[in-house]
Enzyme design. Structure first.
Site, short mmCIF file in Angstrom:
data_model
loop_
_atom_site.label_atom_id
_atom_site.label_comp_id
_atom_site.label_asym_id
_atom_site.label_seq_id
_atom_site.Cartn_x
_atom_site.Cartn_y
_atom_site.Cartn_z
CB SER A 262 -0.87 0.01 1.25
OG SER A 262 -0.04 0.23 2.38
CE LYS A 263 0.60 8.59 -0.72
NZ LYS A 263 0.90 8.94 0.68
NE ARG A 264 -0.24 3.14 7.56
CZ ARG A 264 -1.07 2.37 8.24
NH1 ARG A 264 -2.36 2.39 8.00
NH2 ARG A 264 -0.60 1.56 9.18
CG ASP A 267 3.50 7.43 2.66
OD1 ASP A 267 4.10 7.69 1.60
OD2 ASP A 267 2.30 7.67 2.87
#
Ligand code: GLU
Length: 502
Positions: A262-264, A267
């Site tokens: 995921s984007k998380r 990050d």
């Protein structure tokens, strides 16, 4: 259906294109190009609530940056347009009618409150509510109401949806090119909504209608759409259309291998998951491009996320990938996203980059090098090219060619400097000063001759020499460095080093 391969990438413009979407686009592109077919971009924007402006341009720009543009798209329409679903409403309205008329779909007038009540009731009994053959006969729909009543409701503007009538008691056999035979008990399916009260089709209807009308031969998409496959196959049957081949691609997993990337994760672990920078209300999320990745490296890496060529070959140009690609070699199991591997690919592609292109890229990144000649920059780059994982590594790897040394690596000093080092450096300086031919080969010959004549170890000379010139024990060939720095600068650095040893 045409015999020409026609594939489509059908993203919903709900945000920036995720790396998984880009991989789906790539696999579609690869099959199309290999088969001399057509790669289509269709924008699935029927869900107005989730529409994000700028997302469509972003998707198109991303495909272009990666050098896998669509042959037919909203920007570059072919004869199957429009390529945006929001512009095709009448088409869906007409086709859903066909399904109602032939008994495959029905109007449903159940209010949200009523459905919520039923859902809660079922939950209370520890069951899940599904709208299907078990209860459709007792709900408010055109299967239970009189024709007159239905018409009256429609004319009075009562909100309705159109649902698909899933055939009862059927075991549906399907084939997926990656997963093989799949059998679904139709009694487990619900009567999905095909058409909403706002006059828009749902994803399922629009997707199937468009794939048919656009003469799509292969539906290649992410595994998250596998649960929709049964409904889609049933829809093709209900329309009386031939269905395309289906291929559901494996998930891209987190670096840990646990769950979907995921984007998380990006990050948290400090890497991008979008191709280009994404600007959302002034807050910019870095994409692979902005982070210094080359599109070819990214594509090569993505190609091997889920597909294996069946050989040990890892480096594939796009053209090679097109030739080698086969859906038969796409794995069922999820593919772990490994950023280190991507960095390795980036390094490989930077190492292969033609020198003149590399010079341009380095100049773009370092405007301060404008006074350095192309010739000097090319020579330096030849020496350090394979040490770059990113263009942005250049300064770290090559700063000592351009600026005076600010310090010497302490650990290296402790290891290398001996009692005799200072006098050795003084002698090296004399040799260099007396040297006319200051090419790398000339310097090497002169210094080697001197070392041999002194009967001293090579390391006792070369290591302090490197430290004096580079400030560290890293870097390319010392004689090449000396020749590039020039006699005067070399002597200056040797003198300074000697000074620092006092
Ligand atoms: N619009 C769907 C998506 O956003 C497309 C799925 C499909 O390819 O059928 O991924």
């Amino acid at each position: 259906m045409s015999s020409q391969v026609r594939v489509r990438f059908a993203p919903s413009p709900t945000g920036p294109l995720h790396i998984g979407g880009l991989r789906t686009a790539l696999f579609n592109y690869l099959l199309a190009k290999q088969q001399g077919g057509t790669f289509i971009l269709r924008v699935e924007d029927t869900d107005q609530k989730r529409y994000v402006s700028g997302a469509e341009e972003y998707i198109i720009d991303s495909l272009e940056w990666c050098n896998i543009p669509a042959d037919e798209s909203p920007k570059n329409p072919g004869k199957f347009g429009p390529y945006r679903q929001s512009e095709r409403r009448e088409i869906y309205t007409a086709w859903v009618k066909t399904l109602v008329d032939n008994g495959s779909a029905y109007y449903a007038f159940d209010s949200n409150e009523e459905l919520d009540r039923l859902r809660k009731e079922q939950e209370f009994l520890g069951q899940t509510f599904i709208y299907n053959f078990t209860n459709r006969q007792s709900l408010s729909n055109s299967l239970t109401l009189t024709e007159e009543d239905v018409q009256r409701r429609l004319q009075s503007g009562q909100p309705y949806v159109i649902r698909f009538k899933v055939p009862q008691g059927r075991s549906l056999e399907m084939n997926d090119l990656i997963r093989g035979r799949i059998v679904i008990d139709c009694n487990t399916l619900d009567d999905k909504i095909l058409f909403k009260s706002d006059g828009m089709p749902t994803y399922h209807l629009a997707n199937v209608v468009d794939d048919h009308l656009m003469e799509i031969t292969h539906v290649i998409r992410g595994e998250e759409w596998l649960p929709s496959m049964a409904l889609h196959v049933l829809l093709y049957e209900a329309f009386g259309w031939d269905k395309p081949e289906f291929a559901h691609l494996p998930l891209i997993l987190k670096p840990s291998g646990n769950g979907k990337l995921s984007k998380r994760d990006g990050d948290q672990l400090g890497f991008p998951v979008f191709p280009l920078d994404w600007n959302s209300e002034g807050s910019i999320t870095k994409g692979f491009k902005g982070a210094g990745y080359l599109p070819d490296a990214l594509l090569n890496f993505l190609g091997l996320l889920g597909w294996n060529p069946g050989t040990d070959q890892e480096l594939f140009s796009l053209e090679e990938m097109v030739n080698a690609f086969s859906l038969n070699n796409v794995n069922k199991a999820g593919a772990r996203f490994d950023i280190e591997k991507l960095n390795w690919f980036n390094q490989q592609y930077l190492a292969q980059m033609p020198l003149n292109e590399l010079v341009v890229s380095v100049r773009q990144h370092y405007p301060s090098l404008s006074k350095v000649s192309d010739e000097a920059l090319s020579k330096i780059l030849t020496l350090i090219q394979e040490r770059l994982e990113f263009i942005a590594d250049f300064w770290n790897v090559a700063h000592y060619f351009f600026e005076p040394l600010s310090a010497y690596n302490e650990k290296a000093l402790a290891r290398v400097v001996k009692a005799e080092t200072s006098s050795i450096i003084a002698s090296v300086r004399n040799v260099v000063e007396a040297q006319d031919d200051c090419s790398a080969a000339g310097l090497q010959m002169a210094l080697k001759a001197w070392i041999t004549s002194q009967n001293i170890g090579f390391g006792g000379v070369m290591q302090p020499l490197r430290l004096a010139l580079v400030g560290d024990l890293k870097g390319p060939d010392v004689f090449e460095i000396m020749s590039l720095l020039g006699k005067e600068e070399v002597c200056f650095r040797l003198a300074r080093f000697q000074e620092s040893l006092k």
